[in-house]
Design a protein around this motif. Sequence first.
Motif, mmCIF file in Angstrom:
data_model
loop_
_atom_site.group_PDB
_atom_site.id
_atom_site.type_symbol
_atom_site.label_atom_id
_atom_site.label_comp_id
_atom_site.label_asym_id
_atom_site.label_seq_id
_atom_site.Cartn_x
_atom_site.Cartn_y
_atom_site.Cartn_z
ATOM 1 N N PRO A 148 21.557 31.142 23.885
ATOM 2 C CA PRO A 148 22.935 30.733 23.585
ATOM 3 C C PRO A 148 23.998 31.125 24.612
ATOM 4 O O PRO A 148 25.151 30.750 24.448
ATOM 5 C CB PRO A 148 23.198 31.498 22.290
ATOM 6 C CG PRO A 148 22.441 32.778 22.483
ATOM 7 C CD PRO A 148 21.201 32.417 23.252
ATOM 8 N N VAL A 149 23.649 31.908 25.661
ATOM 9 C CA VAL A 149 24.689 32.512 26.502
ATOM 10 C C VAL A 149 25.580 31.464 27.163
ATOM 11 O O VAL A 149 26.808 31.533 27.070
ATOM 12 C CB VAL A 149 24.062 33.446 27.563
ATOM 13 C CG1 VAL A 149 25.146 33.963 28.517
ATOM 14 C CG2 VAL A 149 23.356 34.617 26.888
ATOM 15 N N ALA A 150 24.986 30.482 27.845
ATOM 16 C CA ALA A 150 25.792 29.468 28.533
ATOM 17 C C ALA A 150 26.582 28.628 27.534
ATOM 18 O O ALA A 150 27.763 28.326 27.761
ATOM 19 C CB ALA A 150 24.897 28.568 29.379
ATOM 20 N N ILE A 151 25.944 28.249 26.423
ATOM 21 C CA ILE A 151 26.635 27.439 25.414
ATOM 22 C C ILE A 151 27.824 28.202 24.845
ATOM 23 O O ILE A 151 28.930 27.657 24.709
ATOM 24 C CB ILE A 151 25.653 27.045 24.290
ATOM 25 C CG1 ILE A 151 24.541 26.165 24.849
ATOM 26 C CG2 ILE A 151 26.391 26.330 23.157
ATOM 27 C CD1 ILE A 151 23.441 25.857 23.854
ATOM 28 N N ASN A 152 27.613 29.476 24.514
ATOM 29 C CA ASN A 152 28.708 30.320 24.013
ATOM 30 C C ASN A 152 29.847 30.393 25.020
ATOM 31 O O ASN A 152 31.024 30.244 24.665
ATOM 32 C CB ASN A 152 28.213 31.735 23.746
ATOM 33 C CG ASN A 152 27.297 31.865 22.553
ATOM 34 O OD1 ASN A 152 26.715 32.908 22.335
ATOM 35 N ND2 ASN A 152 27.142 30.825 21.759
ATOM 36 N N SER A 153 29.512 30.630 26.276
ATOM 37 C CA SER A 153 30.527 30.828 27.309
ATOM 38 C C SER A 153 31.331 29.556 27.556
ATOM 39 O O SER A 153 32.567 29.604 27.682
ATOM 40 C CB SER A 153 29.860 31.298 28.610
ATOM 41 O OG SER A 153 29.141 32.495 28.420
ATOM 42 N N ILE A 154 30.647 28.423 27.622
ATOM 43 C CA ILE A 154 31.341 27.151 27.847
ATOM 44 C C ILE A 154 32.254 26.825 26.673
ATOM 45 O O ILE A 154 33.397 26.380 26.855
ATOM 46 C CB ILE A 154 30.319 26.022 28.075
ATOM 47 C CG1 ILE A 154 29.589 26.261 29.405
ATOM 48 C CG2 ILE A 154 31.000 24.663 28.072
ATOM 49 C CD1 ILE A 154 28.410 25.336 29.622
ATOM 50 N N GLY B 215 29.619 40.396 31.815
ATOM 51 C CA GLY B 215 28.331 40.035 32.394
ATOM 52 C C GLY B 215 27.388 41.229 32.447
ATOM 53 O O GLY B 215 26.171 41.071 32.285
ATOM 54 N N GLY B 216 27.937 42.422 32.675
ATOM 55 C CA GLY B 216 27.093 43.611 32.660
ATOM 56 C C GLY B 216 26.450 43.820 31.299
ATOM 57 O O GLY B 216 25.274 44.205 31.190
ATOM 58 N N ALA B 217 27.217 43.550 30.243
ATOM 59 C CA ALA B 217 26.676 43.661 28.885
ATOM 60 C C ALA B 217 25.636 42.579 28.626
ATOM 61 O O ALA B 217 24.641 42.808 27.932
ATOM 62 C CB ALA B 217 27.803 43.576 27.866
ATOM 63 N N ALA B 218 25.867 41.382 29.171
ATOM 64 C CA ALA B 218 24.892 40.298 29.003
ATOM 65 C C ALA B 218 23.574 40.647 29.683
ATOM 66 O O ALA B 218 22.488 40.404 29.135
ATOM 67 C CB ALA B 218 25.469 38.998 29.572
ATOM 68 N N ALA B 219 23.650 41.232 30.882
ATOM 69 C CA ALA B 219 22.440 41.652 31.587
ATOM 70 C C ALA B 219 21.708 42.734 30.791
ATOM 71 O O ALA B 219 20.472 42.712 30.672
ATOM 72 C CB ALA B 219 22.794 42.161 32.981
ATOM 73 N N PRO C 199 20.431 35.100 18.419
ATOM 74 C CA PRO C 199 21.745 35.062 17.769
ATOM 75 C C PRO C 199 22.478 33.754 18.038
ATOM 76 O O PRO C 199 22.268 33.109 19.073
ATOM 77 C CB PRO C 199 22.476 36.239 18.413
ATOM 78 C CG PRO C 199 21.849 36.360 19.769
ATOM 79 C CD PRO C 199 20.403 36.006 19.579
ATOM 80 N N ILE C 200 23.346 33.370 17.110
ATOM 81 C CA ILE C 200 24.191 32.189 17.330
ATOM 82 C C ILE C 200 25.187 32.469 18.442
ATOM 83 O O ILE C 200 25.500 31.607 19.263
ATOM 84 C CB ILE C 200 24.930 31.811 16.030
ATOM 85 C CG1 ILE C 200 23.931 31.381 14.960
ATOM 86 C CG2 ILE C 200 25.950 30.700 16.282
ATOM 87 C CD1 ILE C 200 24.567 31.129 13.609
ATOM 88 N N ILE C 201 25.707 33.703 18.476
ATOM 89 C CA ILE C 201 26.664 34.112 19.499
ATOM 90 C C ILE C 201 26.272 35.502 19.994
ATOM 91 O O ILE C 201 25.816 36.337 19.208
ATOM 92 C CB ILE C 201 28.105 34.106 18.935
ATOM 93 C CG1 ILE C 201 29.125 34.331 20.050
ATOM 94 C CG2 ILE C 201 28.275 35.114 17.832
ATOM 95 C CD1 ILE C 201 30.568 34.109 19.603
ATOM 96 N N VAL C 202 26.390 35.734 21.286
ATOM 97 C CA VAL C 202 26.000 37.022 21.858
ATOM 98 C C VAL C 202 27.193 37.979 21.860
ATOM 99 O O VAL C 202 28.338 37.560 22.011
ATOM 100 C CB VAL C 202 25.454 36.853 23.294
ATOM 101 C CG1 VAL C 202 24.112 36.124 23.265
ATOM 102 C CG2 VAL C 202 26.433 36.097 24.173
ATOM 103 N N ALA C 203 26.908 39.258 21.684
ATOM 104 C CA ALA C 203 27.968 40.263 21.577
ATOM 105 C C ALA C 203 28.889 40.319 22.798
ATOM 106 O O ALA C 203 30.100 40.502 22.645
ATOM 107 C CB ALA C 203 27.351 41.636 21.315
ATOM 108 N N GLY D 34 29.862 31.560 34.838
ATOM 109 C CA GLY D 34 28.953 32.004 35.890
ATOM 110 C C GLY D 34 28.562 33.453 35.751
ATOM 111 O O GLY D 34 27.387 33.820 35.912
ATOM 112 N N GLY D 35 29.548 34.311 35.437
ATOM 113 C CA GLY D 35 29.256 35.734 35.299
ATOM 114 C C GLY D 35 28.273 36.023 34.187
ATOM 115 O O GLY D 35 27.301 36.773 34.367
ATOM 116 N N ASN D 36 28.486 35.425 33.028
ATOM 117 C CA ASN D 36 27.594 35.673 31.893
ATOM 118 C C ASN D 36 26.195 35.109 32.130
ATOM 119 O O ASN D 36 25.184 35.768 31.845
ATOM 120 C CB ASN D 36 28.186 35.081 30.613
ATOM 121 C CG ASN D 36 29.303 35.925 30.047
ATOM 122 O OD1 ASN D 36 29.390 37.122 30.289
ATOM 123 N ND2 ASN D 36 30.190 35.308 29.273
#
Length: 222
Positions: A143-149, A118-122, A45-49, A74-76
Amino acid sequence: MRLFQPLLAGATLPGRLIACVGALIGIALTIIVCSGLPPLGPDLPIIVAPLGASAVLVFAVPASPLAQPWSVVGGNVLSTLVGVAMFQAIPSLPLAAGCAVGGAILVMSLARCLHPPGGAAALTAVIGSQGIHAAGFAFAFAPVAINSIALVALGMFFHRATGRSYPHEPAVIPPTPVALIQPEDVDAALEEMHESFDIAREDLDTLLAHAERHARARAGGG
């Protein structure tokens, strides 16, 4: 009408509306920014839920310790890494999912970046698509780190433009000459209650200091 009263202390309708606008802009621009990057891989995905939940914290409760930049990024990211590791190590999907979320809480707590999404990301790393599973640990960075930043950076600009502090800096007020409530009293009360509250320790001290000043003024003491 009690059902429509603010859930969070200090919440106001204008503040909620600003949060809505911030989340709208933050999520939309995050998708636009990330969609302009090179393709991340098939079925990614381009962006994670979980970023939707991150946006709620960043824009609706920017003073929360759970919403600070290190908590979001960090959490995600750390939670996603834990989720990938559990998926690869544990054949049982239910057990891997449970260990992913439980492990994410542990790792985030140790790294001082507790962030509920972060729980949802895991969990996403465990029950996600074949593309997510094929990406492995790289999924935590793109995409997780890129989305979060991107979301955190947009949150900083938005809150600065609307006059809010983000990353949050607790207000400092001069101590009263004779404070009735001392920091050790607050620590004792927190230990006695056996509860965790969504407020930084420094903000709690500041809140109590302001309340004490108003109480003294009402009593005619200053």
